[in-house]
Design an enzyme around this catalytic site. Sequence first.
Site, PDB file in Angstrom:
ATOM      1  N   HIS A   1       0.849  -1.270   0.091  1.00  0.00           N
ATOM      2  CA  HIS A   1      -0.230  -0.128   0.075  1.00  0.00           C
ATOM      3  C   HIS A   1       0.899   1.229   0.123  1.00  0.00           C
ATOM      4  CE1 HIS A   1      -3.803  -1.793   1.855  1.00  0.00           C
ATOM      5  NE2 HIS A   1      -3.152  -2.791   1.134  1.00  0.00           N
ATOM      6  N   ARG A   2       0.167   2.342  -0.586  1.00  0.00           N
ATOM      7  CA  ARG A   2       0.933   3.579  -0.384  1.00  0.00           C
ATOM      8  C   ARG A   2       1.386   3.920   1.026  1.00  0.00           C
ATOM      9  NH1 ARG A   2      -2.217   7.658  -3.738  1.00  0.00           N
ATOM     10  NH2 ARG A   2      -3.859   7.020  -2.494  1.00  0.00           N
TER      11      ARG A   2
END
Length: 212
Positions: free
Chosen positions: A85-86
């Site tokens: 994920h970011r």
Amino acid sequence: MQKIGPDPSAVYPNENIKQICYIKNVITRPNIIVGEYTYYDDADGAENFESHVTHHYEFLGDRLIIGKFCAIAKGVEFIMNGANHRMNSVTTYPFNIMGHGWEKATPSLDDLPFKGDTVIGNDVWIGQNVTVMPGIHIGDGAIVAANSVVTKDIPAYHIAGGNPSRIIKKRFDDEFIDHLLTLKWWDWPAEKIFSKLEILCSADLELIKALE
């Protein structure tokens, strides 16, 4: 005709043991590359190895590369880069994949952590229920203990285990490891492997030191 080992193109090397499958012969994804004789052992469906490679999306371009003669036990999971994920924003929540307007926050590939290919060497033994994180490299002849989570690279002919995994010890001294990495017995033709099989399986390391 003399037998010199199982057929490397067979799905099940031993027709009487259907829980052991030569992975190369059941792979359908182009971004998974597996060498000959590497097997997955799972009584619940060894031929379904690909289901243990998760978050693997072609548009990311990462590959799972596994060498020859690896032994992979039941419950393994290779987590690929699509699981990331970011992390450079306040929230790591993947709003974009939920749709309904949230896709306006779709991250670029540059915003996502990318660890590259996951590479497993030759003659690697991976124990039961091991999880391998994205971008990990495991060297030739390494052993990974059951229930380990591999978060860092494992050098050739080392034993690692734990959560997160750590190096436990070398299998052999450096000089002998160098000899084995030069020998590359896994690249020999089937006839030569057959003729030297007793030596390869011997605990007498002096016999192996004499191999060329």
